[in-house]
Design a protein around this motif. Structure first.
Motif, PDB file in Angstrom:
ATOM      1  N   CYS A  29      67.182  47.598  63.341  1.00  0.00           N
ATOM      2  CA  CYS A  29      66.349  48.265  64.258  1.00  0.00           C
ATOM      3  C   CYS A  29      66.385  47.955  65.680  1.00  0.00           C
ATOM      4  O   CYS A  29      66.463  48.977  66.278  1.00  0.00           O
ATOM      5  N   LEU A  30      66.706  46.877  66.075  1.00  0.00           N
ATOM      6  CA  LEU A  30      66.698  46.623  67.270  1.00  0.00           C
ATOM      7  C   LEU A  30      67.937  47.275  67.975  1.00  0.00           C
ATOM      8  O   LEU A  30      67.657  47.828  69.178  1.00  0.00           O
ATOM      9  N   MET A  31      68.984  47.243  67.352  1.00  0.00           N
ATOM     10  CA  MET A  31      70.098  47.920  67.872  1.00  0.00           C
ATOM     11  C   MET A  31      69.989  49.308  67.792  1.00  0.00           C
ATOM     12  O   MET A  31      70.388  49.643  68.767  1.00  0.00           O
ATOM     13  N   GLU A  32      69.192  50.001  67.001  1.00  0.00           N
ATOM     14  CA  GLU A  32      68.920  51.502  66.969  1.00  0.00           C
ATOM     15  C   GLU A  32      68.202  51.749  68.260  1.00  0.00           C
ATOM     16  O   GLU A  32      68.464  52.702  69.047  1.00  0.00           O
ATOM     17  N   MET A  49      66.879  38.035  76.899  1.00  0.00           N
ATOM     18  CA  MET A  49      66.855  37.378  75.667  1.00  0.00           C
ATOM     19  C   MET A  49      67.648  36.044  75.927  1.00  0.00           C
ATOM     20  O   MET A  49      66.831  35.045  75.423  1.00  0.00           O
ATOM     21  N   LEU A  50      68.459  35.856  76.565  1.00  0.00           N
ATOM     22  CA  LEU A  50      69.188  34.371  76.996  1.00  0.00           C
ATOM     23  C   LEU A  50      68.257  33.672  77.750  1.00  0.00           C
ATOM     24  O   LEU A  50      68.152  32.489  77.577  1.00  0.00           O
ATOM     25  N   TYR A  77      70.561  25.283  66.219  1.00  0.00           N
ATOM     26  CA  TYR A  77      69.330  25.406  67.202  1.00  0.00           C
ATOM     27  C   TYR A  77      69.478  26.743  67.741  1.00  0.00           C
ATOM     28  O   TYR A  77      68.265  27.113  68.097  1.00  0.00           O
ATOM     29  N   GLU A  78      70.361  27.316  68.444  1.00  0.00           N
ATOM     30  CA  GLU A  78      70.257  28.667  68.960  1.00  0.00           C
ATOM     31  C   GLU A  78      69.938  29.619  67.966  1.00  0.00           C
ATOM     32  O   GLU A  78      68.904  30.363  68.423  1.00  0.00           O
ATOM     33  N   ASN A 122      71.715  37.405  68.678  1.00  0.00           N
ATOM     34  CA  ASN A 122      72.971  37.602  69.837  1.00  0.00           C
ATOM     35  C   ASN A 122      73.581  38.623  69.808  1.00  0.00           C
ATOM     36  O   ASN A 122      74.419  38.648  70.963  1.00  0.00           O
ATOM     37  N   PHE A 123      73.499  39.580  68.905  1.00  0.00           N
ATOM     38  CA  PHE A 123      74.860  40.471  68.865  1.00  0.00           C
ATOM     39  C   PHE A 123      74.210  41.924  68.775  1.00  0.00           C
ATOM     40  O   PHE A 123      74.667  42.866  68.861  1.00  0.00           O
TER      41      PHE A 123
END
Length: 170
Positions: A29-32, A49-50, A77-78, A122-123
């Motif tokens: 959904c975020l990608m959309e 985000m980073l 952890y990430e 991350n992607f």
């Protein structure tokens, strides 16, 4: 870099649109959502985000991640910190203030298939970038760099005209 308010708006929108036990759907959904934004904002989302993930770094957060089985290596952890971000602003702020708060969460919908891990965050921005542009990795890295530089430029104090005149007189 987009503002925190904008970032959390997109996270909230993705939670509302995909209230699923499988939080991986939130990533889709975020990608959309991001695909509909200008490239600069997509890069800004990733950089924000980073930054937010970096803000979660603490010994206590690492200890809580370890207790939840995600603190034994950097990759885990990430993914754990990404999961905290994916919960939304309210949970993020509570966890940042008191990482032990995360140990109290019981709602299955807050987890990624029963796990406190969300590496896909991350992607999503890079996926949206490539979906939108059909460009190369070098272009993605350039967009991220340009966003960081633009953010730095906005943070630099501007000299007033008076101080310029003083510099010329010296």
């Amino acid at each position: 870099m987009i503002t925190e308010k904008q970032f959390w708006k997109y996270i909230a929108q993705s939670i509302e649109q995909k209230p699923s036990e499988d939080k991986n759907e939130q990533g889709d959904c975020l990608m959309e959502i991001l695909t509909d934004l200008p490239v600069e904002q997509i890069a800004g989302f990733h950089n924000r985000m980073l930054h937010l993930r970096e803000q979660l770094d603490s010994h206590m957060m690492r200890d809580v991640a370890y207790m939840m089985n995600y603190g034994d290596n950097e990759h885990a952890y990430e993914g754990f910190k990404n999961w905290v971000i994916s919960l939304g602003e309210e949970h993020y702020l509570k966890a940042k203030s008191s990482p032990a708060y995360l140990l109290t969460l019981k709602d299955e919908n807050l987890f990624v298939v029963a796990r406190a891990y969300f590496q896909d965050l991350n992607f999503v921005a890079s996926g949206a970038f490539f979906e939108k542009t059909d460009l190369e990795f070098d272009d993605w890295y350039k967009a991220l760099k340009d966003d960081k530089e633009a953010s730095q430029d906005r943070k630099l104090p501007k000299k007033s005209d008076k101080s310029k005149d003083q510099d010329i007189e010296r």
